[in-house]
Scaffold this motif. Structure first.
Motif, mmCIF file in Angstrom:
data_model
loop_
_atom_site.group_PDB
_atom_site.id
_atom_site.type_symbol
_atom_site.label_atom_id
_atom_site.label_comp_id
_atom_site.label_asym_id
_atom_site.label_seq_id
_atom_site.Cartn_x
_atom_site.Cartn_y
_atom_site.Cartn_z
ATOM 1 N N ASN A 243 -85.034 16.337 85.930
ATOM 2 C CA ASN A 243 -84.891 15.414 84.807
ATOM 3 C C ASN A 243 -85.780 14.185 84.954
ATOM 4 N N LYS A 244 -86.933 14.366 85.576
ATOM 5 C CA LYS A 244 -87.935 13.307 85.665
ATOM 6 C C LYS A 244 -89.075 13.639 84.708
ATOM 7 N N SER A 245 -89.592 12.616 84.072
ATOM 8 C CA SER A 245 -90.684 12.818 83.124
ATOM 9 C C SER A 245 -92.000 12.900 83.881
ATOM 10 N N GLN A 246 -92.719 14.006 83.699
ATOM 11 C CA GLN A 246 -93.985 14.240 84.377
ATOM 12 C C GLN A 246 -95.105 14.270 83.343
ATOM 13 N N ILE A 247 -96.171 13.515 83.613
ATOM 14 C CA ILE A 247 -97.320 13.506 82.718
ATOM 15 C C ILE A 247 -98.467 14.254 83.373
ATOM 16 N N SER A 248 -99.154 15.046 82.588
ATOM 17 C CA SER A 248 -100.258 15.866 83.094
ATOM 18 C C SER A 248 -101.527 15.501 82.332
ATOM 19 N N VAL A 249 -102.637 15.404 83.060
ATOM 20 C CA VAL A 249 -103.922 15.032 82.458
ATOM 21 C C VAL A 249 -104.970 16.077 82.829
ATOM 22 N N VAL A 250 -105.768 16.480 81.839
ATOM 23 C CA VAL A 250 -106.863 17.422 82.047
ATOM 24 C C VAL A 250 -108.126 16.821 81.442
ATOM 25 N N PHE A 251 -109.208 16.847 82.212
ATOM 26 C CA PHE A 251 -110.527 16.453 81.702
ATOM 27 C C PHE A 251 -111.277 17.699 81.265
ATOM 28 N N ARG A 252 -111.970 17.610 80.146
ATOM 29 C CA ARG A 252 -112.831 18.704 79.677
ATOM 30 C C ARG A 252 -114.262 18.175 79.603
ATOM 31 N N TYR A 253 -115.183 18.926 80.174
ATOM 32 C CA TYR A 253 -116.586 18.517 80.170
ATOM 33 C C TYR A 253 -117.448 19.747 80.425
ATOM 34 N N VAL A 254 -118.747 19.569 80.318
ATOM 35 C CA VAL A 254 -119.692 20.665 80.520
ATOM 36 C C VAL A 254 -120.446 20.415 81.818
ATOM 37 N N THR A 255 -120.380 21.361 82.728
ATOM 38 C CA THR A 255 -121.150 21.276 83.972
ATOM 39 C C THR A 255 -122.365 22.178 83.847
ATOM 40 N N ASN A 256 -123.416 21.813 84.519
ATOM 41 C CA ASN A 256 -124.590 22.676 84.493
ATOM 42 C C ASN A 256 -125.324 22.601 85.817
ATOM 43 N N GLU A 258 -128.993 24.713 87.739
ATOM 44 C CA GLU A 258 -130.347 25.097 87.345
ATOM 45 C C GLU A 258 -130.379 26.346 86.482
ATOM 46 N N LEU A 259 -129.296 27.154 86.523
ATOM 47 C CA LEU A 259 -129.340 28.455 85.865
ATOM 48 C C LEU A 259 -128.463 28.549 84.623
ATOM 49 N N THR A 260 -127.297 27.883 84.619
ATOM 50 C CA THR A 260 -126.372 28.090 83.513
ATOM 51 C C THR A 260 -125.448 26.894 83.353
ATOM 52 N N CYS A 261 -124.740 26.869 82.225
ATOM 53 C CA CYS A 261 -123.748 25.830 81.935
ATOM 54 C C CYS A 261 -122.364 26.460 81.868
ATOM 55 N N GLU A 262 -121.355 25.628 82.083
ATOM 56 C CA GLU A 262 -119.981 26.108 82.044
ATOM 57 C C GLU A 262 -119.099 25.029 81.438
ATOM 58 N N VAL A 263 -118.194 25.446 80.550
ATOM 59 C CA VAL A 263 -117.185 24.526 80.021
ATOM 60 C C VAL A 263 -116.039 24.489 81.024
ATOM 61 N N LYS A 264 -115.748 23.306 81.522
ATOM 62 C CA LYS A 264 -114.746 23.182 82.579
ATOM 63 C C LYS A 264 -113.617 22.277 82.127
ATOM 64 N N GLU A 265 -112.392 22.700 82.414
ATOM 65 C CA GLU A 265 -111.227 21.862 82.183
ATOM 66 C C GLU A 265 -110.570 21.623 83.533
ATOM 67 N N ALA A 266 -110.620 20.377 84.001
ATOM 68 C CA ALA A 266 -110.192 20.019 85.351
ATOM 69 C C ALA A 266 -108.835 19.336 85.301
ATOM 70 N N PHE A 267 -107.844 19.951 85.947
ATOM 71 C CA PHE A 267 -106.495 19.386 86.050
ATOM 72 C C PHE A 267 -106.478 18.338 87.157
ATOM 73 N N LEU A 268 -105.964 17.137 86.851
ATOM 74 C CA LEU A 268 -105.997 16.031 87.808
ATOM 75 C C LEU A 268 -104.705 15.868 88.588
ATOM 76 N N GLY A 269 -103.597 16.393 88.077
ATOM 77 C CA GLY A 269 -102.345 16.261 88.811
ATOM 78 C C GLY A 269 -101.215 15.794 87.916
ATOM 79 N N PHE A 270 -100.021 15.755 88.498
ATOM 80 C CA PHE A 270 -98.838 15.264 87.798
ATOM 81 C C PHE A 270 -98.510 13.851 88.284
#
Length: 661
Positions: A243-256, A258-270
């Motif tokens: 019964n504790k309130s937990q907040i979750s944060v995710v960053f979304r960005y594009v990594t690249n 020399e060869l390719t790019c990737e859409v990444k969603e990085a979870f930072l924690g609770f």
């Protein structure tokens, strides 16, 4: 001088420090020698003439620095000190020619450059070897503890056990995995048997390892964010099992690379939050953005539809926009679609009753193992439970009931025919469900909603995929809306299939009224579709500020290149500080004019990877930024919501007694 005279008793590092500090060279103003006509005083220039000469300000005497450190015999230059200023030149020359001084100087000069003591002392050499071997062994043991930590984290398993004592049959996943590895790792097994100070099993060590791995991951995330031009943030909160309130944060960005790019969603924690008001949550989000130094890179924010998050006046998104106006707010598209389907069904009494009956049908079996066994024997398929917050789960329930309708008829018939065998009101409820399933109106609604759900299910999968960009999601939504519009024109074909099914299953017609039943069904069919379409238009058809997304529509690349619409560039107004709009137009027209691009690229991600693979990033800089901007904008909070299902799996009751980390 007493400290220097004890030089031989010091350890090697202390000796090095004494020598590195250098010889003491005080002025010795009180070292004077009165004579008949003159008074002689010490001149500090003697220090420059003799590099071995030093002095003592306490007893006002001169000494030989190398002899003080290394001499084994007492002389005037090591014991009492030299003070005969009248004969100082003669005394200095005599001393530096002495055998003992030369030997001490030879020992003094190379000291520290060659570890003679270590080379000659076999015991010291063995001690060093043993120390290095122990360090290597400790590193190997620590590596196994880190591997255990990473394994449990990757598998989303709780670390702690309810009882981690030596006599416990289950000491928790971490301890049990370490002992399992020890069965095939001899050094780890020896360490666990012999260690008295550090075994690596305590709860404090477990949390230290977790935090160390987390810090390494956060450092990698920060490096990736530093290298990317745009960042989006997804935030959600929930209440955990304690019964504790937990907040979750995710960053979304594009990594690249020399060869390719990737859409990444990085979870930072609770993080635990006590104040759940918009101001407190907004301040928390600002703190996260400042910690990762990406406040000015924020281009999008995505939350669910709760008023505290989504309100245009005092919600979190409004407070974020006060500081970062270009942080476009997206109400999670998957949430929107869930609301579209649920509200469109609730506004029609017949549909509301229909879905309520389906829910009761599931409950009928879930409350009794005997009923469930009969379901397994006759139907051979369990009915999926529908979740009120995920309307897409109703799709599986509708499809299952529609597919196994004859088997469900047969199963309820078995209960009704042998009601004495069933306890309580089972037979009474079964009779009601049998009558409901035998109605043609039930079959009609099952078939109507199944056709809608077959299309919306695919849309749900798209909206919940983290790689999908906003542009693709918007196009998919338009396709579903167009499909529903076409369905209105296909009522006759649909009704023919419905009549054939009613004849095949022997379903009874239960509608009574003055109007022909076909017209009643037609009106019901249109109302269902129209409600869904109206709801979708109301919640999704607001793309004015996102009209620049059409600039990356891979189905219209040739049209864009030949007839470029400058008004689309103007919708990039809030991101103007990131773009040179004139150069952007030139980049896009030039890129889209290539036949190979129009053939190979079917999404913004493929466009971006095409530019990278062909080494065009420096030649098309503004186009690259546009592709990254579009890919950075999230259409859904699926990733941040999945972290809560992980939290529920990890944060079991046996784990709740440990700290937040």
């Amino acid at each position: 001088m007493e400290h220097l005279k004890n030089f031989s008793r010091l350890d090697f590092q202390a000796k090095r420090e004494v020598i590195n500090n250098g010889r003491p060279m005080p002025e010795l103003k009180e070292l004077v020698q009165p004579q008949k006509n003159i008074t002689r005083s010490f001149q500090t220039e003697w220090y420059q003439r003799k590099e071995w000469l030093c002095g003592c300000a306490t007893n006002n005497r001169l000494y030989c620095f190398p002899c003080l450190l290394f001499s084994t015999t007492d002389t005037i230059w090591t014991s009492t000190g030299f003070a005969d200023l009248k004969n100082i030149s003669r005394g200095l020359n005599i001393h530096e020619k002495s055998l003992s001084h030369i030997q001490n100087l030879i020992a003094f000069k190379p000291f520290g450059t060659v570890r003679i003591d270590a080379a000659l002392n076999e015991q010291r050499r063995l001690q060093i070897n043993n120390h290095n071997a122990k360090v290597k062994e400790n590193c190997e043991i620590l590596k196994q503890l880190i591997n255990t930590t990473v394994l449990l984290a990757r598998q989303e398993l709780a670390f702690r056990g309810n009882d981690e004592g030596a006599n416990s049959w289950n000491r928790g996943n971490y301890v049990e995995v370490v002992y399992f590895i020890a069965e095939i790792h001899d050094k780890l097994a020896t360490h666990l048997e012999t260690a008295t100070v550090f075994t690596g099993l305590s709860n404090r060590i477990q949390n230290d390892l977790i935090e160390s791995v987390a810090d390494a991951i956060r450092d990698d995330i920060k490096k990736e964010i530093d290298a990317t031009p745009f960042v989006a943030i997804e935030v959600d909160e929930t209440t955990d099992v304690t019964n504790k309130s937990q907040i979750s944060v995710v960053f979304r960005y594009v990594t690249n690379n020399e060869l390719t790019c990737e859409v990444k969603e990085a979870f930072l924690g609770f993080d635990e939050v006590i104040d759940r008001r918009a101001t407190a949550i907004a301040n928390y989000v600002f703190g996260v953005l400042e910690k990762y130094n990406c406040l000015q890179k924020l281009v999008s924010q995505t939350y669910d539809g709760a008023a505290v998050m989504a309100s245009d006046f005092n919600g979190v998104q409004a407070k974020i926009k006060e500081k970062v106006p270009e942080a476009t707010f997206f109400h999670c598209y998957a949430h929107k679609l869930n609301l579209v389907l649920s509200h469109s069904a609730k506004c029609m009494p017949a549909c509301k009753i229909f879905f309520s009956k389906l829910e009761h049908l599931v409950s009928f079996f879930s409350h009794s193992t005997k009923r469930t066994h009969l379901l397994d024997d006759v139907v051979k398929k369990r009915l999926p439970r529908a979740a009120p917050t995920r309307w897409s789960t109703n799709s599986r329930l509708v499809q299952t009931v529609n597919m196994y309708l004859p088997d469900l008829h047969a199963m309820f018939g078995i209960i009704v025919d042998d009601e004495e065998k069933w306890e309580g009101d089972t037979a009474f409820l079964a009779s009601g469900f049998l009558q409901w399933l035998n109605k043609a109106s039930t079959c009609f609604l099952l078939m109507a909603y199944e056709e809608i759900f077959l299309k919306t299910d695919g849309l749900f999968l798209i909206l919940q995929h983290r790689v999908m960009d906003v542009a693709f999601c918007c196009e998919s939504i338009r396709e579903v809306m167009a499909f529903l519009e076409r369905q209105r024109q296909d009522f006759d074909a649909f009704y023919k299939r419905f009549e054939d099914r009613c004849v095949r299953f022997g379903l009874t017609e239960n509608e009574r009224g003055n109007q022909p039943i076909r017209d009643v069904r037609r009106r019901m069919f249109y109302n269902i579709l129209d409600n869904v379409i109206v709801q979708m238009k109301a919640r999704f058809d607001h793309y004015e500020e996102l009209s620049f997304l059409s600039l990356v529509d891979c189905t219209k690349l040739k049209e864009i290149a030949e007839n470029f619409d400058d008004t689309k560039l103007q919708s990039l107004g809030k991101y103007r500080k990131h773009f040179d709009l004139l150069r952007l137009k030139c980049d896009l027209v030039g890129l889209y004019s290539a036949e190979r691009v129009r053939t190979e690229c079917k999404s913004p991600l493929q466009l971006l990877n095409f530019v990278i693979e062909n080494d065009l990033m420096n030649g098309l800089p503004e186009a690259v930024k546009l592709f990254k901007l579009v890919l950075t904008m999230p259409a859904t909070t699926a990733s941040v919501e999945r972290s809560f299902s992980t939290l529920k799996r990890i944060k079991t009751h046996s784990r709740n007694r440990t700290e937040q980390s």
